[in-house]
Design an enzyme around this catalytic site. Structure first.
Site, PDB file in Angstrom:
ATOM      1  N   TYR B  30       0.830  -1.207   0.000  1.00  0.00           N
ATOM      2  CA  TYR B  30       0.000   0.000   0.000  1.00  0.00           C
ATOM      3  C   TYR B  30       0.865   1.259   0.000  1.00  0.00           C
ATOM      4  CZ  TYR B  30      -3.414   3.491   1.571  1.00  0.00           C
ATOM      5  OH  TYR B  30      -4.198   4.610   1.675  1.00  0.00           O
ATOM      6  N   GLY B 102      -9.684   0.395  12.450  1.00  0.00           N
ATOM      7  CA  GLY B 102      -8.506   1.260  12.554  1.00  0.00           C
ATOM      8  C   GLY B 102      -8.625   2.229  13.714  1.00  0.00           C
ATOM      9  N   TYR B 136      -6.894  11.260  11.203  1.00  0.00           N
ATOM     10  CA  TYR B 136      -6.206  11.653  12.435  1.00  0.00           C
ATOM     11  C   TYR B 136      -6.624  13.050  12.898  1.00  0.00           C
ATOM     12  CZ  TYR B 136      -3.198   7.596  11.566  1.00  0.00           C
ATOM     13  OH  TYR B 136      -2.723   6.330  11.357  1.00  0.00           O
TER      14      TYR B 136
END
Lengths: 166, 166
Positions: B30, B102, B136
């Site tokens: 990735y 996640g 984030y």
């Protein structure tokens, strides 16, 4: 360059802590970050010489006077599967700059990285600090321009920690 | 969001290493960094479970299948005089994204940081990875735009190490 300088670089001992803190304050002033400098001598005794040390320090002395330091710890590269060294801070007093003290301090950490079979030696530098960036590039360092550092602290960190319990 | 998902997050054990390495390979793909992915299972046994561990790992399982991980270690802030946590890697398989895996993994590391009285939780993200940066920031993270990461490795590191002996 450094032939005529009485320079000694060695690991910090507990009795160096007052001198080390004095130099850390000088760095905080240079970096315009005194508002976040809250560390105490007792914290440094724990961090460097406590039951579970979390960092290591080197001190530089010219003519017997403490004039600089380096603080580092081990990081880890997922892709290399090996530890590296991360240099958290390096500082040399303005009065003795240009005489090879910073280079020798920086190189001594590199030697420790090599001795411990570390894959990488990394650090961060303030983008406006072009003299330092040029110094590191001249030594062969690569600027990792593609990466952005991010941070959580204080209330934001506590709020994210709460999400783990939901 | 995650009410109907069978999600388990727990510290990695030695028997997770093959699954963990498989996920690390997926992340390398990735990030377009497979050319630097050279870590072996034996290295991970040493790094995570050896005599002197240098990193810690959390595994995420959905319906009993390993679908993600987080790898982190302790760093140290000179100005705070306290350890923090540095998140080296976090990865969730594309097949299970958008279901909170996640976020929970990231928050579990934040909880560990809080439990251990760490002053900061930090990580790096590739600048082109805007989905992650947005994720984030939505959690309250600050982008440290003013800092540049630098690195020495390979021959350049060895050459700088030599300077310490001159």
């Amino acid at each position: 360059m450094s032939a005529n300088i009485d320079l000694v670089i060695r690991p910090a001992t507990e009795s160096d802590i007052p001198a080390l803190l004095g130099l850390i304050w000088e760095l905080a002033e240079y970096e315009k970050l005194t508002h976040i400098m809250v560390a105490t001598e007792e914290q440094y005794r724990q961090a460097l010489f406590g039951a579970r040390p979390v960092a290591e320090a080197l001190m530089a002395f010219v003519d017997g006077q403490a004039v600089g330091y380096a603080i580092f710890f081990h990081n880890f590269s997922t892709f290399l599967g090996r530890p590296g060294i991360y240099l958290e801070d390096i500082y040399v007093r303005p009065q003795v700059r240009g005489r090879g003290v910073g280079k020798k301090l920086f190189a001594t950490v590199a030697r420790i990285a090599r001795e411990r079979n570390c894959g990488r030696y990394e650090w961060c530098v303030l983008k406006w600090n072009t003299p330092s960036i040029d110094f590191y590039k001249a030594l062969g360092a690569e600027a990792l321009d593609g990466w952005l550092m991010m941070r959580l602290d204080g209330d934001a960190l506590a709020k994210v920690a709460d999400l783990a319990e939901e």
